[in-house]
Motif scaffolding. Structure first.
Motif, PDB file in Angstrom:
ATOM      1  N   UNK A  20       0.850  -1.185   0.000  1.00  0.00           N
ATOM      2  CA  UNK A  20       0.000   0.000   0.000  1.00  0.00           C
ATOM      3  C   UNK A  20       0.884   1.232   0.000  1.00  0.00           C
ATOM      4  N   UNK A  21       0.546   2.173  -0.842  1.00  0.00           N
ATOM      5  CA  UNK A  21       1.211   3.467  -0.846  1.00  0.00           C
ATOM      6  C   UNK A  21       0.124   4.528  -0.820  1.00  0.00           C
ATOM      7  N   UNK A  22       0.471   5.684  -0.329  1.00  0.00           N
ATOM      8  CA  UNK A  22      -0.520   6.744  -0.274  1.00  0.00           C
ATOM      9  C   UNK A  22      -0.842   7.240  -1.668  1.00  0.00           C
ATOM     10  N   UNK A  23      -2.096   7.463  -1.903  1.00  0.00           N
ATOM     11  CA  UNK A  23      -2.530   8.022  -3.171  1.00  0.00           C
ATOM     12  C   UNK A  23      -2.189   9.509  -3.182  1.00  0.00           C
ATOM     13  N   UNK A  24      -1.720   9.996  -4.296  1.00  0.00           N
ATOM     14  CA  UNK A  24      -1.320  11.396  -4.396  1.00  0.00           C
ATOM     15  C   UNK A  24      -2.497  12.334  -4.188  1.00  0.00           C
ATOM     16  N   UNK A  25      -3.676  11.936  -4.601  1.00  0.00           N
ATOM     17  CA  UNK A  25      -4.812  12.851  -4.530  1.00  0.00           C
ATOM     18  C   UNK A  25      -5.625  12.703  -3.253  1.00  0.00           C
ATOM     19  N   UNK A  26      -5.928  11.500  -2.855  1.00  0.00           N
ATOM     20  CA  UNK A  26      -6.857  11.311  -1.745  1.00  0.00           C
ATOM     21  C   UNK A  26      -6.174  11.019  -0.423  1.00  0.00           C
ATOM     22  N   UNK A  27      -4.901  10.648  -0.437  1.00  0.00           N
ATOM     23  CA  UNK A  27      -4.228  10.299   0.800  1.00  0.00           C
ATOM     24  C   UNK A  27      -4.649   8.951   1.349  1.00  0.00           C
ATOM     25  N   UNK A  28      -5.447   8.218   0.580  1.00  0.00           N
ATOM     26  CA  UNK A  28      -5.884   6.890   0.989  1.00  0.00           C
ATOM     27  C   UNK A  28      -4.970   5.848   0.363  1.00  0.00           C
ATOM     28  N   UNK A  29      -4.858   4.686   1.008  1.00  0.00           N
ATOM     29  CA  UNK A  29      -3.997   3.652   0.442  1.00  0.00           C
ATOM     30  C   UNK A  29      -4.453   3.203  -0.941  1.00  0.00           C
ATOM     31  N   UNK A  30      -3.496   3.019  -1.809  1.00  0.00           N
ATOM     32  CA  UNK A  30      -3.738   2.478  -3.144  1.00  0.00           C
ATOM     33  C   UNK A  30      -3.183   1.059  -3.121  1.00  0.00           C
ATOM     34  N   UNK A  31      -4.035   0.062  -3.021  1.00  0.00           N
ATOM     35  CA  UNK A  31      -3.580  -1.326  -2.893  1.00  0.00           C
ATOM     36  C   UNK A  31      -3.336  -1.884  -4.288  1.00  0.00           C
ATOM     37  N   UNK A  32      -2.077  -2.229  -4.530  1.00  0.00           N
ATOM     38  CA  UNK A  32      -1.695  -2.774  -5.820  1.00  0.00           C
ATOM     39  C   UNK A  32      -0.958  -4.080  -5.614  1.00  0.00           C
ATOM     40  N   UNK A  33      -1.136  -4.963  -6.554  1.00  0.00           N
ATOM     41  CA  UNK A  33      -0.355  -6.195  -6.570  1.00  0.00           C
ATOM     42  C   UNK A  33       0.494  -6.132  -7.822  1.00  0.00           C
ATOM     43  N   UNK A  34       1.799  -6.229  -7.625  1.00  0.00           N
ATOM     44  CA  UNK A  34       2.722  -6.201  -8.748  1.00  0.00           C
ATOM     45  C   UNK A  34       3.405  -7.556  -8.813  1.00  0.00           C
ATOM     46  N   UNK A  35       3.724  -7.987 -10.006  1.00  0.00           N
ATOM     47  CA  UNK A  35       4.363  -9.291 -10.160  1.00  0.00           C
ATOM     48  C   UNK A  35       5.320  -9.281 -11.334  1.00  0.00           C
ATOM     49  N   UNK A  36       6.245 -10.212 -11.268  1.00  0.00           N
ATOM     50  CA  UNK A  36       7.245 -10.331 -12.322  1.00  0.00           C
ATOM     51  C   UNK A  36       7.684 -11.790 -12.406  1.00  0.00           C
ATOM     52  N   UNK A  37       7.791 -12.310 -13.619  1.00  0.00           N
ATOM     53  CA  UNK A  37       8.335 -13.647 -13.825  1.00  0.00           C
ATOM     54  C   UNK A  37       9.856 -13.578 -13.755  1.00  0.00           C
ATOM     55  N   UNK A  38      10.437 -14.581 -13.138  1.00  0.00           N
ATOM     56  CA  UNK A  38      11.891 -14.696 -13.087  1.00  0.00           C
ATOM     57  C   UNK A  38      12.258 -15.956 -13.856  1.00  0.00           C
ATOM     58  N   UNK A  39      12.864 -15.776 -14.994  1.00  0.00           N
ATOM     59  CA  UNK A  39      13.244 -16.899 -15.834  1.00  0.00           C
ATOM     60  C   UNK A  39      14.648 -17.367 -15.445  1.00  0.00           C
ATOM     61  N   UNK A  40      14.833 -18.688 -15.402  1.00  0.00           N
ATOM     62  CA  UNK A  40      16.166 -19.194 -15.084  1.00  0.00           C
ATOM     63  C   UNK A  40      16.481 -20.521 -15.752  1.00  0.00           C
ATOM     64  N   UNK A  41      15.787 -20.830 -16.817  1.00  0.00           N
ATOM     65  CA  UNK A  41      16.069 -22.077 -17.521  1.00  0.00           C
ATOM     66  C   UNK A  41      17.453 -22.061 -18.164  1.00  0.00           C
ATOM     67  N   UNK A  42      18.028 -20.893 -18.327  1.00  0.00           N
ATOM     68  CA  UNK A  42      19.361 -20.786 -18.917  1.00  0.00           C
ATOM     69  C   UNK A  42      20.486 -20.994 -17.907  1.00  0.00           C
ATOM     70  N   UNK A  43      20.151 -21.136 -16.631  1.00  0.00           N
ATOM     71  CA  UNK A  43      21.165 -21.265 -15.586  1.00  0.00           C
ATOM     72  C   UNK A  43      21.410 -22.719 -15.214  1.00  0.00           C
ATOM     73  N   UNK A  44      22.641 -23.041 -14.902  1.00  0.00           N
ATOM     74  CA  UNK A  44      22.995 -24.364 -14.398  1.00  0.00           C
ATOM     75  C   UNK A  44      23.018 -24.252 -12.872  1.00  0.00           C
ATOM     76  N   UNK A  45      21.969 -24.720 -12.230  1.00  0.00           N
ATOM     77  CA  UNK A  45      21.832 -24.571 -10.785  1.00  0.00           C
ATOM     78  C   UNK A  45      22.638 -25.591  -9.994  1.00  0.00           C
TER      79      UNK A  45
END
Length: 106
Positions: A20-45
């Motif tokens: 949650x971050x404060x909204x610039x206009x209303x001062x109320x929380x802006x609930x966001x879900x952010x996501x990102x894929x992490x690819x690693x098939x090229x790595x030798x683990x």
């Protein structure tokens, strides 16, 4: 089952962070879900170089996903750091690769 093969078979994990971050206009929380894929098939683990590279990708993705665009807000940097650490921890637990856990604990 060999953990490195199990992790490599996954090929990608999804890093998700809700915050949650404060909204610039209303001062109320802006609930966001952010996501990102992490690819690693090229790595030798089965090598330390591959595990280190995967950790760097996870760490960088956590920073991007959790970045708060309004860093001037009170507590934004702290919230970003807390979010990133939590997201990183969840992904590392999901992958369940002892060598990766060891790298993260360094």
């Amino acid at each position: 089952m060999d953990h490195s093969k199990k992790a490599a078979g996954a090929a990608a994990v999804l890093l998700v962070c809700a915050f949650a971050v404060s909204s610039a206009s209303a001062g109320e929380p802006d609930r966001r879900v952010r996501k990102e894929d992490i690819m690693f098939q090229d790595l030798n683990l089965s090598t330390s170089a591959g595990v280190d590279a995967l950790y760097r990708r996870i760490h960088a993705a956590a920073q991007r996903v959790c970045a708060v665009s309004r860093q001037d807000e009170l507590g934004a940097a702290s919230a970003t750091a807390k979010c990133a650490k939590g997201a990183e921890t969840r992904v590392i637990e999901e992958i369940n690769l002892p060598a990766l856990t060891a790298v993260a604990n360094r």
